[in-house]
Motif scaffolding. Sequence first.
Motif, mmCIF file in Angstrom:
data_model
loop_
_atom_site.group_PDB
_atom_site.id
_atom_site.type_symbol
_atom_site.label_atom_id
_atom_site.label_comp_id
_atom_site.label_asym_id
_atom_site.label_seq_id
_atom_site.Cartn_x
_atom_site.Cartn_y
_atom_site.Cartn_z
ATOM 1 N N GLY A 63 0.835 -1.183 0.000
ATOM 2 C CA GLY A 63 0.000 0.000 0.000
ATOM 3 C C GLY A 63 0.875 1.240 0.000
ATOM 4 N N SER A 64 0.618 2.169 0.893
ATOM 5 C CA SER A 64 1.418 3.386 0.969
ATOM 6 C C SER A 64 2.629 3.226 1.888
ATOM 7 N N TRP A 65 2.754 2.072 2.521
ATOM 8 C CA TRP A 65 3.872 1.811 3.413
ATOM 9 C C TRP A 65 4.950 1.030 2.677
ATOM 10 N N SER A 250 -2.347 -10.622 -0.982
ATOM 11 C CA SER A 250 -1.885 -9.227 -1.011
ATOM 12 C C SER A 250 -2.929 -8.331 -1.669
ATOM 13 N N HIS A 251 -3.174 -7.166 -1.066
ATOM 14 C CA HIS A 251 -4.165 -6.227 -1.592
ATOM 15 C C HIS A 251 -3.716 -4.814 -1.278
ATOM 16 N N ASP A 252 -4.488 -3.835 -1.721
ATOM 17 C CA ASP A 252 -4.108 -2.438 -1.523
ATOM 18 C C ASP A 252 -5.178 -1.639 -0.789
ATOM 19 N N LEU A 256 -7.949 -0.358 5.643
ATOM 20 C CA LEU A 256 -8.084 -1.415 6.645
ATOM 21 C C LEU A 256 -7.069 -1.264 7.775
ATOM 22 N N ARG A 257 -5.991 -0.531 7.524
ATOM 23 C CA ARG A 257 -5.027 -0.297 8.605
ATOM 24 C C ARG A 257 -5.677 0.479 9.755
ATOM 25 N N ARG A 264 -0.842 -5.731 8.297
ATOM 26 C CA ARG A 264 -0.331 -6.137 6.991
ATOM 27 C C ARG A 264 -1.492 -6.219 6.002
ATOM 28 N N LEU A 265 -1.241 -5.796 4.779
ATOM 29 C CA LEU A 265 -2.279 -5.846 3.744
ATOM 30 C C LEU A 265 -2.131 -7.131 2.947
#
Length: 312
Positions: A63-65, A250-252, A256-257, A264-265
Amino acid sequence: MTAAVDIFRALADPTRLRIVALLRRMELSVGELAQVLGQSQPRVSRHVKILVDAGVAARRREGSWVFLTPAPSPIAVPLFALIDAGGEDHWAVADAARLNAVRADRATAAERYFAGHAEQWDAIRSLHVADSAVEAHMRDLLGSGLGRLVDIGTGTGRMIELLGVSATHATGIDRSPEMLRLARAKLADAPTPVDFRQADVAELPLADASADTVVMHQVLHYIPAPEAALREAARIVAPGGRLLIVDFASHDREELRTQDAHARLGFSDAQIGGWLGASGLSLTDTHELTGGELTVKLWLGTRPAVAKALAA
């Protein structure tokens, strides 16, 4: 020779040595490294770039991390052993303590979420994917004769309710006392002997090789250090035993964080397979269930049985 020189240069700086030591404990973002080291993010980013360019560390975007992990080359592995032989200095001790604080912050956030949603937890899980389809695949994959069953992150005890009839004994483990109270109430009259224990997934109160079937159902994405959790879960798997992981691919879905406290995504097959292999288990089966907003994956790890030739 060039690669060796780059690695020596990368590890020549004390701060970069500290970063490598931290990454060998768990995956961390640059922000978390900066927090532990007490340095600015730009400065830490420069150190990280040198380590990545030298092949000592690797980036993994989620994601953005961006998470960082050791990526040791064949040359770096013996160097790490040499570093370990030198023992811990005062920086290593202090960094380890601050790292534990980062872990505690993550765990506390997740615990707050679980405590606030304990009674609705089964319903919340259903919003992600149809539980009935997942559970049917779990039963088919595991079959009967589960022996000593351990459900890590048992929550309300649904997995023991589902699979316990095929086990000789079941143990449910969870950090949340609210969850365990619900699970005990739900399974008070279970046909299989069941016990519940409040414990952290990083320190299971069970002996080595004490379980025949271990289940981690929709748990791993909440854990700050999933590789360490899998290593601990694998520790209790007996020879010939199995570890079933059910989680998201794995998703984006970055929201959900914050909305659901996901650390973890999701995970890739390569990630799970690598972590299982490093823990002495083989990835023997995978299943993918599409539908809904997220894709659910089932990964089955197996510990080889003791060879007959060795037993003879």
